[in-house]
Structures are given as structure tokens and as C-alpha cells.
Write a protein that holds these residues in place. Structure first.
Motif, PDB file in Angstrom:
ATOM      1  N   GLY A  32      -1.005 -11.027   2.039  1.00  8.12           N
ATOM      2  CA  GLY A  32       0.600 -11.355   2.585  1.00  8.12           C
ATOM      3  C   GLY A  32       1.304 -10.803   3.319  1.00  8.12           C
ATOM      4  N   GLY A  33       1.483  -9.280   3.246  1.00 11.37           N
ATOM      5  CA  GLY A  33       1.411  -7.948   4.374  1.00 11.37           C
ATOM      6  C   GLY A  33       2.048  -7.324   3.335  1.00 11.37           C
ATOM      7  N   ALA A  34       3.235  -7.958   2.107  1.00 10.76           N
ATOM      8  CA  ALA A  34       3.684  -6.778   1.911  1.00 10.76           C
ATOM      9  C   ALA A  34       3.531  -6.198   0.746  1.00 10.76           C
ATOM     10  N   GLN A  35       1.632  -6.303   0.640  1.00 13.81           N
ATOM     11  CA  GLN A  35       1.551  -5.034  -0.155  1.00 13.81           C
ATOM     12  C   GLN A  35       0.490  -4.287   0.463  1.00 13.81           C
TER      13      GLN A  35
ATOM     14  N   GLU B 137     -16.499   9.849  -4.180  1.00 20.51           N
ATOM     15  CA  GLU B 137     -18.319   9.283  -4.405  1.00 20.51           C
ATOM     16  C   GLU B 137     -18.144   8.309  -5.437  1.00 20.51           C
ATOM     17  N   GLU B 138     -18.894   7.702  -6.104  1.00 17.77           N
ATOM     18  CA  GLU B 138     -18.882   6.298  -6.855  1.00 17.77           C
ATOM     19  C   GLU B 138     -17.666   6.213  -7.828  1.00 17.77           C
ATOM     20  N   THR B 139     -16.790   7.164  -8.058  1.00 20.88           N
ATOM     21  CA  THR B 139     -15.741   6.587  -8.934  1.00 20.88           C
ATOM     22  C   THR B 139     -14.104   6.761  -8.151  1.00 20.88           C
ATOM     23  N   LEU B 140     -13.933   5.753  -9.037  1.00 27.37           N
ATOM     24  CA  LEU B 140     -12.652   5.226  -8.322  1.00 27.37           C
ATOM     25  C   LEU B 140     -11.301   6.288  -9.712  1.00 27.37           C
ATOM     26  N   ALA B 141     -10.805   7.429  -9.078  1.00 27.77           N
ATOM     27  CA  ALA B 141     -10.276   8.021  -9.921  1.00 27.77           C
ATOM     28  C   ALA B 141      -8.979   7.773 -10.096  1.00 27.77           C
ATOM     29  N   ALA B 142      -7.916   7.866  -8.752  1.00 32.66           N
ATOM     30  CA  ALA B 142      -6.214   7.087  -8.980  1.00 32.66           C
ATOM     31  C   ALA B 142      -5.936   5.557  -8.502  1.00 32.66           C
ATOM     32  N   VAL B 143      -5.192   5.253  -8.573  1.00 32.03           N
ATOM     33  CA  VAL B 143      -4.935   3.946  -7.760  1.00 32.03           C
ATOM     34  C   VAL B 143      -3.540   3.206  -7.877  1.00 32.03           C
ATOM     35  N   ALA B 144      -3.106   3.052  -7.164  1.00 30.36           N
ATOM     36  CA  ALA B 144      -1.205   1.622  -6.815  1.00 30.36           C
ATOM     37  C   ALA B 144      -1.002   1.216  -6.172  1.00 30.36           C
ATOM     38  N   VAL B 145      -0.276   0.381  -6.412  1.00 25.55           N
ATOM     39  CA  VAL B 145       0.019  -0.469  -5.566  1.00 25.55           C
ATOM     40  C   VAL B 145       1.444  -0.459  -5.393  1.00 25.55           C
ATOM     41  N   LEU B 146       1.330  -0.738  -3.779  1.00 22.61           N
ATOM     42  CA  LEU B 146       2.655  -0.707  -2.908  1.00 22.61           C
ATOM     43  C   LEU B 146       3.290  -1.900  -2.085  1.00 22.61           C
ATOM     44  N   THR B 147       4.819  -2.041  -2.367  1.00 20.22           N
ATOM     45  CA  THR B 147       4.920  -3.186  -2.429  1.00 20.22           C
ATOM     46  C   THR B 147       6.539  -2.966  -1.902  1.00 20.22           C
TER      47      THR B 147
ATOM     48  N   ARG C 265      13.688  -4.086   0.990  1.00 17.41           N
ATOM     49  CA  ARG C 265      15.424  -3.650   0.913  1.00 17.41           C
ATOM     50  C   ARG C 265      14.326  -2.153   0.487  1.00 17.41           C
ATOM     51  N   LYS C 266      13.900  -2.221  -0.343  1.00 19.32           N
ATOM     52  CA  LYS C 266      12.847  -1.368  -1.030  1.00 19.32           C
ATOM     53  C   LYS C 266      11.347  -1.286  -1.222  1.00 19.32           C
ATOM     54  N   GLY C 267      11.384  -0.102  -1.437  1.00 19.21           N
ATOM     55  CA  GLY C 267       9.630  -0.238  -1.458  1.00 19.21           C
ATOM     56  C   GLY C 267       9.044   0.710  -2.950  1.00 19.21           C
ATOM     57  N   TRP C 268       8.494  -0.580  -4.105  1.00 24.02           N
ATOM     58  CA  TRP C 268       7.917  -0.285  -4.901  1.00 24.02           C
ATOM     59  C   TRP C 268       6.623   0.727  -5.338  1.00 24.02           C
ATOM     60  N   ILE C 269       7.024   1.203  -6.231  1.00 23.57           N
ATOM     61  CA  ILE C 269       4.895   1.413  -6.726  1.00 23.57           C
ATOM     62  C   ILE C 269       5.183   0.946  -7.895  1.00 23.57           C
ATOM     63  N   ASN C 270       3.967   0.851  -8.380  1.00 25.04           N
ATOM     64  CA  ASN C 270       3.755   0.213  -9.211  1.00 25.04           C
ATOM     65  C   ASN C 270       2.248  -0.052  -9.254  1.00 25.04           C
TER      66      ASN C 270
END
Ligand SMILES: CC(C)(COP(=O)(O)OP(=O)(O)OC[C@H]1O[C@@H](n2cnc3c(N)ncnc32)[C@H](O)[C@@H]1OP(=O)(O)O)[C@@H](O)C(=O)NCCC(=O)NCCS
Length: 149
Positions: free
Chosen positions: A49-52, A60-70, A74-79
Motif C-alpha cells: 500500500g505504500g504507507a507502511q 547474521e541469521e537472527t532478527l534482533a529488532a523490528v518496527a513497523v512504520l506507518t 499528517r503523522k508518522g507512527w512507530i508501531n
């Protein structure tokens, strides 16, 4: 020997990272709605959709951190920010916030950034306070068309 700063550069995550993202959310104790808005097809649709944007840090193989940005224009959201318990207090969440704000400001021209944080989540409250966010006395209300949505 690479520094933490070189090792932990944020990167974009996509459908190929889906299983790792859900696994990290579960390890970090965040709710996962695998039949609802976190289903694979919903995840792919939200990204397309382009808004995320979904960003993370891989070691390496481990995903250590994640965040969803939308953003809503008007506002940017960190989820849905989560850091693997083994990688906490090394500045990974701070780096994701910095990359989120860079995207909101430089690419989208937004000047207001926000996050929804449960009142008991003292780690997350401290994290965002340190990044310059201030709390508002607001009650979050939502309507769900089905349980698990
Ligand atoms: C909240 C969370 C994302 C923080 O990740 P992190 O990578 O450990 O955070 P950082 O290392 O970038 O911390 C930056 C600053 O935030 C504050 N902070 C982070 N965790 C904290 C804690 N447990 N207690 C108090 N302050 C904390 C500190 O000021 C810290 O700086 P310092 O380490 O120099 O004191 C992580 O604890 C987590 O995944 N929690 C479970 C999931 C969650 O609650 N997500 C947030 C949903 S809104």
C-alpha cells in the motif's frame, strides 16, 4: 572487529522476513494476530500500500529488532517495536527510532511522530521519553469487526 554501529545498521524487511518478524514479536511478548491483521496476505498488502515500511536489525541469521512504520499523511507512527531479549540495552530501539524519524522527515516531509504505548510498559515509555516524545492524556479506543482481527 566491526563495531555495534556497523553491525546493527537498520535495514528494510519484507515478505521474506515474515516468519522471523512474527517469531521476534512472540519472543518479545507482543501480541500476534496471525489469523487477522498479521496474516501473511495482510502483511504483504500493508507493505504494498505504500504507507507502511517495516525496518529491523539483523545479526547474521537472527532478527534482533523490528518496527513497523506507518503514516497517515499528517503523522508518522512507530508501531510494534520489539528487540530480542538477548540484544536489549545496546541502542537497537534507539537506532530504529532514528531511522523512522529520518524517513518521516526527509522522505515524507512529516513533522509529528507518535507511538501508542501501554501505561505499564515502563521500558518503552523510557525509550520514547529519551528520544524526545511527550505523553498525552488520551484514551485509545478501537472497534474490531471480529475477534482476532
Ligand atoms: C522497549 C524495547 C523495544 C527497548 O529496546 P532496546 O533496544 O533495549 O532499547 P535501547 O537500548 O535503544 O534503549 C534506549 C534507552 O531507552 C531506555 N530504556 C530502554 N529499555 C529500558 C528499560 N528496560 N528500563 C528503563 N529504561 C529503558 C533507556 O533510557 C535506554 O538508554 P540506556 O540503555 O543508555 O539507559 C525492548 O525492551 C522491547 O522489545 N520490549 C518488549 C516489546 C515492547 O514493549 N515493545 C514496545 C511496544 S510500544
Amino acid at each position: 572487529m566491526p563495531t555495534d554501529s556497523e553491525l546493527f545498521a537498520p535495514c528494510d524487511l519484507g515478505p521474506a522476513d515474515y516468519a522471523d518478524i512474527l517469531d521476534l514479536w512472540r519472543r518479545a511478548g507482543l501480541p500476534v494476530r496471525a489469523e487477522g491483521r498479521d496474516a501473511p496476505e495482510a502483511f504483504a498488502r500493508q507493505l504494498a500500500g505504500g504507507a507502511q515500511r517495516v525496518i529491523g536489525v539483523r545479526n547474521e541469521e537472527t532478527l534482533a529488532a523490528v518496527a513497523v512504520l506507518t503514516h497517515d499523511g499528517r503523522k508518522g507512527w512507530i508501531n510494534r517495536m520489539a528487540v530480542d531479549p538477548m540484544y536489549r540495552r545496546r541502542g537497537l530501539a534507539q537506532r530504529l527510532i532514528a531511522e523512522a524519524e529520518r524517513w518521516f522527515r526527509e522522505d515524507l516531509g512529516l513533522e509529528v511522530y507518535a507511538a501508542l504505548i501501554e501505561q505499564h510498559n515502563s521500558a518503552s515509555l523510557a525509550l520514547f521519553a529519551r528520544a524526545g516524545y511527550r505523553p498525552f492524556d488520551i484514551v485509545y479506543m478501537s472497534k474490531r469487526l471480529r475477534s482476532g482481527a
